[in-house]
Design an enzyme around this catalytic site. Structure first.
Site, PDB file in Angstrom:
ATOM      1  N   LYS A  98       0.809  -1.227   0.000  1.00 62.40           N
ATOM      2  CA  LYS A  98       0.000   0.000   0.000  1.00 62.40           C
ATOM      3  C   LYS A  98       0.840   1.275   0.000  1.00 62.40           C
ATOM      4  O   LYS A  98       0.484   2.261  -0.646  1.00 62.40           O
ATOM      5  CB  LYS A  98      -0.961   0.002   1.191  1.00 62.40           C
ATOM      6  CG  LYS A  98      -2.076  -1.030   1.049  1.00 62.40           C
ATOM      7  CD  LYS A  98      -3.049  -0.926   2.207  1.00 62.40           C
ATOM      8  CE  LYS A  98      -4.228  -1.850   2.001  1.00 62.40           C
ATOM      9  NZ  LYS A  98      -5.257  -1.662   3.013  1.00 62.40           N
TER      10      LYS A  98
ATOM     11  N   ASP B 202     -10.172   2.759   2.251  1.00 65.93           N
ATOM     12  CA  ASP B 202     -10.319   1.979   3.488  1.00 65.93           C
ATOM     13  C   ASP B 202     -11.154   2.714   4.537  1.00 65.93           C
ATOM     14  O   ASP B 202     -12.051   2.139   5.165  1.00 65.93           O
ATOM     15  CB  ASP B 202      -8.940   1.650   4.077  1.00 65.93           C
ATOM     16  CG  ASP B 202      -8.251   0.518   3.324  1.00 65.93           C
ATOM     17  OD1 ASP B 202      -8.950  -0.321   2.732  1.00 65.93           O
ATOM     18  OD2 ASP B 202      -7.011   0.485   3.336  1.00 65.93           O
TER      19      ASP B 202
END
Ligand code: ATR
Length: 275
Positions: free
Chosen positions: A69, A105
């Site tokens: 990420k 997220d």
């Protein structure tokens, strides 16, 4: 799948057990869009090459998961403010001549909390952990307007750094994890540590009551220890499966312009695991 399929993917390691291909296939079926979403095992340091190959093959959007990420955020040509605050990206979208990075997220977490009737607005929140998972959701949590939010972490300096990165607004505090067991007045406790992956759980305050709620960003076996503690203490608790599906819906929306309903897909996954 056809030559006209929208080519999507997820990159990460390990990736074999990722639920994302199933989730996006179900979104495709729900919205009537022809999507071809595949998982690619991709180790650290190799994302740039994997993305170049993916784009050559017609790929226009993808998810990026652990441990890539931060790498995704760094190599993207443009990044959203959410990515800049989190230092991490989970969604890439091909724009003109390069990848644009976003992070869904936190939006996924907030959408799932709202589904559960746990809107963080006006609540007193304890966020445990100050690593990548915590950084990925903090911005979206703050944007809902909690009454106060304290980041508890084993390494206090990391909690303080995360607070600073968000401009240290009033109501955002940083504290050492050892202070958590005596913390009272928590409406919502969010576990963003990686301890569950080792069968461990954070020290939880005995003051947590049925008026509080616990949400673990982990799901499945990694959340089992915390959920079991909560069951023994009669504290309502939820794992992060809903967040997983909701963040996927936000990614799907960015790639297609169509926002799928995440709840029916979540219910299908819950039924599949026997909830
Ligand atoms: P992730 O991307 O999953 O958040 P990470 O960036 O390595 O992974 O962060 C892991 C988080 O879990 C950190 O907040 C870490 O605390 P430290 O910053 O002190 O390392 C926390 N964590 C991991 N193991 C822990 C343990 N045994 N006790 C307390 N906190 C732990």
């Amino acid at each position: 799948m056809s030559a006209d399929s929208l080519r999507l993917a997820v990159f990460g390691q390990p990736i074999a057990h990722s639920l994302s291909p199933l989730i996006h296939a179900l979104f495709g079926a729900q919205t009537g869009l022809d999507v071809d979403y595949r998982a690619h095992e991709t180790g650290p340091g190799t994302l740039r090459a994997a993305l170049a190959h993916f784009h050559q093959e017609g790929g226009t959007g993808c998810n990026v998961t652990l441990p890539l990420k931060a790498e995704a955020a760094q190599l993207a040509q443009t990044t959203s403010e959410r990515v800049q605050l989190a230092g991490a990206a989970n969604t890439l979208l091909w724009r003109d001549r390069g990848w644009h990075a976003d992070n869904t997220d936190g939006l996924g977490l907030v959408a799932d909390l709202q589904r559960l009737g746990l809107n963080p607005a006006g609540q007193r929140i304890a966020l445990i952990g100050a690593g990548g998972a915590a950084a990925g959701v903090l911005g979206a949590l703050l944007a809902t307007g909690p009454a106060e939010l304290t980041i508890y972490n084993r390494t206090l300096a990391s909690a303080e750094a995360l607070r600073e990165r968000h401009g240290a607004p009033a109501g955002l505090r940083a504290a050492a994890l050892q202070h958590l067991p005596t913390a009272d007045g928590i409406d919502l406790l969010i576990n963003a540590t990686s301890q569950g992956h080792r069968g461990d759980l954070p020290p939880l305050p005995e003051q947590l009551t049925t008026d509080s709620a616990v949400y673990d960003l982990n799901y499945g076996p990694a959340a089992a220890g915390l959920l079991s503690w909560c069951q023994q203490h009669a504290v309502p608790a939820h794992d992060g499966l809903g967040m997983l599906v909701a963040q996927a819906a936000e990614s799907f929306y960015r790639w297609t312009g169509v926002r799928p309903e995440f709840q029916p897909v979540l219910e299908r996954l819950q039924a599949q695991r026997g909830d």
